[in-house]
Design a protein around this motif. Sequence first.
Motif, PDB file in Angstrom:
ATOM      1  N   ASN A 254     -10.926  -8.051 -82.202  1.00 29.33           N
ATOM      2  CA  ASN A 254     -10.388  -6.792 -81.692  1.00 29.33           C
ATOM      3  C   ASN A 254      -9.754  -6.007 -82.830  1.00 29.33           C
ATOM      4  O   ASN A 254      -8.619  -5.540 -82.750  1.00 29.33           O
ATOM      5  CB  ASN A 254      -9.363  -7.023 -80.581  1.00 29.33           C
ATOM      6  CG  ASN A 254      -8.839  -5.702 -80.001  1.00 29.33           C
ATOM      7  OD1 ASN A 254      -9.540  -4.694 -80.002  1.00 29.33           O
ATOM      8  ND2 ASN A 254      -7.605  -5.708 -79.520  1.00 29.33           N
ATOM      9  N   GLY A 255     -10.486  -5.848 -83.908  1.00 28.15           N
ATOM     10  CA  GLY A 255      -9.965  -5.249 -85.129  1.00 28.15           C
ATOM     11  C   GLY A 255     -10.022  -6.269 -86.248  1.00 28.15           C
ATOM     12  O   GLY A 255     -10.438  -7.422 -86.054  1.00 28.15           O
ATOM     13  N   ILE A 256      -9.610  -5.863 -87.422  1.00 28.66           N
ATOM     14  CA  ILE A 256      -9.547  -6.796 -88.550  1.00 28.66           C
ATOM     15  C   ILE A 256      -8.401  -7.762 -88.274  1.00 28.66           C
ATOM     16  O   ILE A 256      -7.256  -7.349 -88.106  1.00 28.66           O
ATOM     17  CB  ILE A 256      -9.299  -6.039 -89.867  1.00 28.66           C
ATOM     18  CG1 ILE A 256     -10.377  -4.967 -90.084  1.00 28.66           C
ATOM     19  CG2 ILE A 256      -9.271  -7.009 -91.051  1.00 28.66           C
ATOM     20  CD1 ILE A 256     -10.040  -3.976 -91.180  1.00 28.66           C
ATOM     21  N   ALA A 257      -8.695  -9.032 -88.182  1.00 24.73           N
ATOM     22  CA  ALA A 257      -7.673 -10.024 -87.827  1.00 24.73           C
ATOM     23  C   ALA A 257      -6.774 -10.300 -89.032  1.00 24.73           C
ATOM     24  O   ALA A 257      -7.251 -10.669 -90.108  1.00 24.73           O
ATOM     25  CB  ALA A 257      -8.328 -11.317 -87.357  1.00 24.73           C
ATOM     26  N   CYS A 276      -6.336  -2.981 -87.189  1.00 24.81           N
ATOM     27  CA  CYS A 276      -6.105  -4.431 -87.258  1.00 24.81           C
ATOM     28  C   CYS A 276      -5.472  -4.985 -85.985  1.00 24.81           C
ATOM     29  O   CYS A 276      -4.770  -4.276 -85.256  1.00 24.81           O
ATOM     30  CB  CYS A 276      -5.235  -4.784 -88.462  1.00 24.81           C
ATOM     31  SG  CYS A 276      -3.472  -4.434 -88.240  1.00 24.81           S
ATOM     32  N   SER A 277      -5.727  -6.261 -85.726  1.00 27.24           N
ATOM     33  CA  SER A 277      -5.010  -6.986 -84.678  1.00 27.24           C
ATOM     34  C   SER A 277      -4.114  -8.001 -85.362  1.00 27.24           C
ATOM     35  O   SER A 277      -4.472  -8.583 -86.388  1.00 27.24           O
ATOM     36  CB  SER A 277      -5.980  -7.679 -83.724  1.00 27.24           C
ATOM     37  OG  SER A 277      -6.693  -8.715 -84.369  1.00 27.24           O
ATOM     38  N   PHE A 278      -2.939  -8.209 -84.786  1.00 28.93           N
ATOM     39  CA  PHE A 278      -1.932  -9.038 -85.444  1.00 28.93           C
ATOM     40  C   PHE A 278      -1.093  -9.765 -84.400  1.00 28.93           C
ATOM     41  O   PHE A 278      -1.020  -9.332 -83.235  1.00 28.93           O
ATOM     42  CB  PHE A 278      -1.029  -8.167 -86.332  1.00 28.93           C
ATOM     43  CG  PHE A 278      -0.271  -7.113 -85.560  1.00 28.93           C
ATOM     44  CD1 PHE A 278       1.038  -7.336 -85.165  1.00 28.93           C
ATOM     45  CD2 PHE A 278      -0.875  -5.914 -85.217  1.00 28.93           C
ATOM     46  CE1 PHE A 278       1.731  -6.380 -84.425  1.00 28.93           C
ATOM     47  CE2 PHE A 278      -0.185  -4.945 -84.488  1.00 28.93           C
ATOM     48  CZ  PHE A 278       1.119  -5.185 -84.092  1.00 28.93           C
ATOM     49  N   PRO A 279      -0.434 -10.861 -84.780  1.00 37.61           N
ATOM     50  CA  PRO A 279       0.421 -11.577 -83.833  1.00 37.61           C
ATOM     51  C   PRO A 279       1.764 -10.879 -83.683  1.00 37.61           C
ATOM     52  O   PRO A 279       2.412 -10.546 -84.668  1.00 37.61           O
ATOM     53  CB  PRO A 279       0.574 -12.957 -84.474  1.00 37.61           C
ATOM     54  CG  PRO A 279       0.398 -12.720 -85.939  1.00 37.61           C
ATOM     55  CD  PRO A 279      -0.559 -11.572 -86.072  1.00 37.61           C
ATOM     56  N   ALA A 281       5.422 -11.154 -82.767  1.00 40.24           N
ATOM     57  CA  ALA A 281       6.405 -12.237 -82.668  1.00 40.24           C
ATOM     58  C   ALA A 281       7.242 -12.150 -81.407  1.00 40.24           C
ATOM     59  O   ALA A 281       7.549 -13.179 -80.781  1.00 40.24           O
ATOM     60  CB  ALA A 281       7.305 -12.222 -83.907  1.00 40.24           C
ATOM     61  N   VAL A 282       7.614 -10.953 -81.002  1.00 36.59           N
ATOM     62  CA  VAL A 282       8.518 -10.799 -79.858  1.00 36.59           C
ATOM     63  C   VAL A 282       7.866 -11.270 -78.561  1.00 36.59           C
ATOM     64  O   VAL A 282       8.549 -11.549 -77.578  1.00 36.59           O
ATOM     65  CB  VAL A 282       8.989  -9.331 -79.744  1.00 36.59           C
ATOM     66  CG1 VAL A 282       7.883  -8.424 -79.245  1.00 36.59           C
ATOM     67  CG2 VAL A 282      10.230  -9.230 -78.860  1.00 36.59           C
ATOM     68  N   TYR A 283       6.543 -11.409 -78.560  1.00 43.16           N
ATOM     69  CA  TYR A 283       5.827 -11.930 -77.393  1.00 43.16           C
ATOM     70  C   TYR A 283       5.135 -13.255 -77.702  1.00 43.16           C
ATOM     71  O   TYR A 283       4.023 -13.521 -77.249  1.00 43.16           O
ATOM     72  CB  TYR A 283       4.821 -10.895 -76.879  1.00 43.16           C
ATOM     73  CG  TYR A 283       5.484  -9.602 -76.476  1.00 43.16           C
ATOM     74  CD1 TYR A 283       6.511  -9.584 -75.534  1.00 43.16           C
ATOM     75  CD2 TYR A 283       5.121  -8.398 -77.064  1.00 43.16           C
ATOM     76  CE1 TYR A 283       7.143  -8.398 -75.178  1.00 43.16           C
ATOM     77  CE2 TYR A 283       5.754  -7.208 -76.707  1.00 43.16           C
ATOM     78  CZ  TYR A 283       6.764  -7.225 -75.769  1.00 43.16           C
ATOM     79  OH  TYR A 283       7.398  -6.059 -75.427  1.00 43.16           O
ATOM     80  N   GLY A 284       5.785 -14.056 -78.502  1.00 46.21           N
ATOM     81  CA  GLY A 284       5.298 -15.409 -78.766  1.00 46.21           C
ATOM     82  C   GLY A 284       4.019 -15.481 -79.556  1.00 46.21           C
ATOM     83  O   GLY A 284       3.257 -16.449 -79.443  1.00 46.21           O
ATOM     84  N   GLY A 285       3.748 -14.470 -80.378  1.00 49.22           N
ATOM     85  CA  GLY A 285       2.543 -14.491 -81.203  1.00 49.22           C
ATOM     86  C   GLY A 285       1.322 -13.931 -80.514  1.00 49.22           C
ATOM     87  O   GLY A 285       0.195 -14.084 -81.020  1.00 49.22           O
ATOM     88  N   ARG A 286       1.486 -13.266 -79.374  1.00 42.72           N
ATOM     89  CA  ARG A 286       0.350 -12.632 -78.699  1.00 42.72           C
ATOM     90  C   ARG A 286      -0.337 -11.674 -79.667  1.00 42.72           C
ATOM     91  O   ARG A 286       0.304 -10.854 -80.309  1.00 42.72           O
ATOM     92  CB  ARG A 286       0.850 -11.861 -77.473  1.00 42.72           C
ATOM     93  CG  ARG A 286      -0.184 -10.950 -76.827  1.00 42.72           C
ATOM     94  CD  ARG A 286       0.431 -10.168 -75.681  1.00 42.72           C
ATOM     95  NE  ARG A 286      -0.459  -9.134 -75.176  1.00 42.72           N
ATOM     96  CZ  ARG A 286      -0.165  -8.280 -74.206  1.00 42.72           C
ATOM     97  NH1 ARG A 286       1.023  -8.344 -73.613  1.00 42.72           N
ATOM     98  NH2 ARG A 286      -1.033  -7.366 -73.816  1.00 42.72           N
ATOM     99  N   ARG A 287      -1.653 -11.797 -79.776  1.00 43.37           N
ATOM    100  CA  ARG A 287      -2.392 -10.933 -80.715  1.00 43.37           C
ATOM    101  C   ARG A 287      -2.674  -9.588 -80.053  1.00 43.37           C
ATOM    102  O   ARG A 287      -3.235  -9.536 -78.953  1.00 43.37           O
ATOM    103  CB  ARG A 287      -3.696 -11.611 -81.152  1.00 43.37           C
ATOM    104  CG  ARG A 287      -4.501 -10.790 -82.175  1.00 43.37           C
ATOM    105  CD  ARG A 287      -5.562 -11.627 -82.841  1.00 43.37           C
ATOM    106  NE  ARG A 287      -4.975 -12.567 -83.793  1.00 43.37           N
ATOM    107  CZ  ARG A 287      -4.668 -12.283 -85.046  1.00 43.37           C
ATOM    108  NH1 ARG A 287      -4.879 -11.061 -85.518  1.00 43.37           N
ATOM    109  NH2 ARG A 287      -4.149 -13.189 -85.824  1.00 43.37           N
TER     110      ARG A 287
END
Length: 409
Positions: A254-257, A276-279, A281-287
């Motif tokens: 879903n974008g450049i990981a 880009c898609s990224f983790p 943090a405030v949602y437990g690493g949800r990408r």
Amino acid sequence: MARGMVIIGAGECGGRAALALHDLGYDGPVTLVGDEPHLPYERPPLSKEALASDAPAIKAIASDEVLAEKSIRHIHSVQAVAIDRAAHTVRLSDGSALPYDKLLLATGSTPRKLPMPGLGGRCVYLRTFADALAIRAHLRAGNRIAVIGGGFIGLELAAAARKLGASVTVIEAQPRILMRGVPAEIAEIIHKAHVAEGVDVVCGQGIASIADEGKEVRVMLAGGREISADLAVIGIGAVPVTELAAEAGLAIENGIAVDAELRSSDPDIFAAGDCCSFPLAVYGGRRVRLEAWRNAQEQGALAARNMLGAGEAHAAVPWFWSDQYGLSLQIAGLSDEGRSTVRRDLGDGAFILFHLAEEGRLVAASGIGPGNAVARDIRLAEMLIGKRAKPSVEALESPDVKLKALLAA
């Protein structure tokens, strides 16, 4: 040519990253590559001021003088066509090659195309300043504008078109406008504001066919209604620009990981902004992948710091806004993380919806009101979300309890 920092994409994110590298003390070569002929500029005005203004102009992030002063080389009107990861070079469409120590991909997103036959020159998309100018030429009294898609871009464009006297029909295939990320209670207020301003808002109707007949566009809805327009503007979302990264063998999701430091699967290549898609943090690493002005700003600056070795993880809370007809909509966090909602009325029709997770943690806040009525409280809610606070329902509900006091507690 000396190696240095190369940034592909001269929009908000890329421009901010280039400026940040200099401000952080980096004294090596910084090269910013963009495919438009303009200076790096902000995109939010494209669906607002650039359409409604009598004299549309770009809102540049920096002037030629500032870029020169900061020793930033801006190469415009060219595209990056290939990355040679082994040689650490980027090949451009003019045949030249740029060597890099670190590379940032800030390629953004592009409008999602309507997958139907019959689209011609009167069926357009809004992404660039040139697009805005082309649309602006049609926004005048007597002209009919069909807006396909009831998201932020489509609705802001509809508001600008009405301001200039054009008649507007908004067509949304979903049951309501602003389905993505905006609570129904707030979307209904926006819907009513558009209707009050004379916009014909059609929801729950897919498009059966569309035909650009040269002098006008005919849109046939699935329910049988036909809408004729002088211009059809298609705003059905955006897709990340990932072709360059994918052809270079970088991971795509879903974008450049990228990781929490915005580093791609190649340690010397970073990506930031819409592409880009990224983790989170405030949602437990949800990408997630965010298409938002402030996210582009923040990630551009964060990428610059990490290209210089800061090792800093992304920690920001998402924030979105839209202004329509004097109403300001602001959202902090991702409302779909919530399992229950608490409403706080602020007076004069302004209110905030606080979204709570099952354990009572505040995970998002959505507000709407005239002018800046909700701005301060949304900002405080954003800080509470970042601190993973668990305020009581009673405290959130009562306007007598100041959010600043909850933050201090």
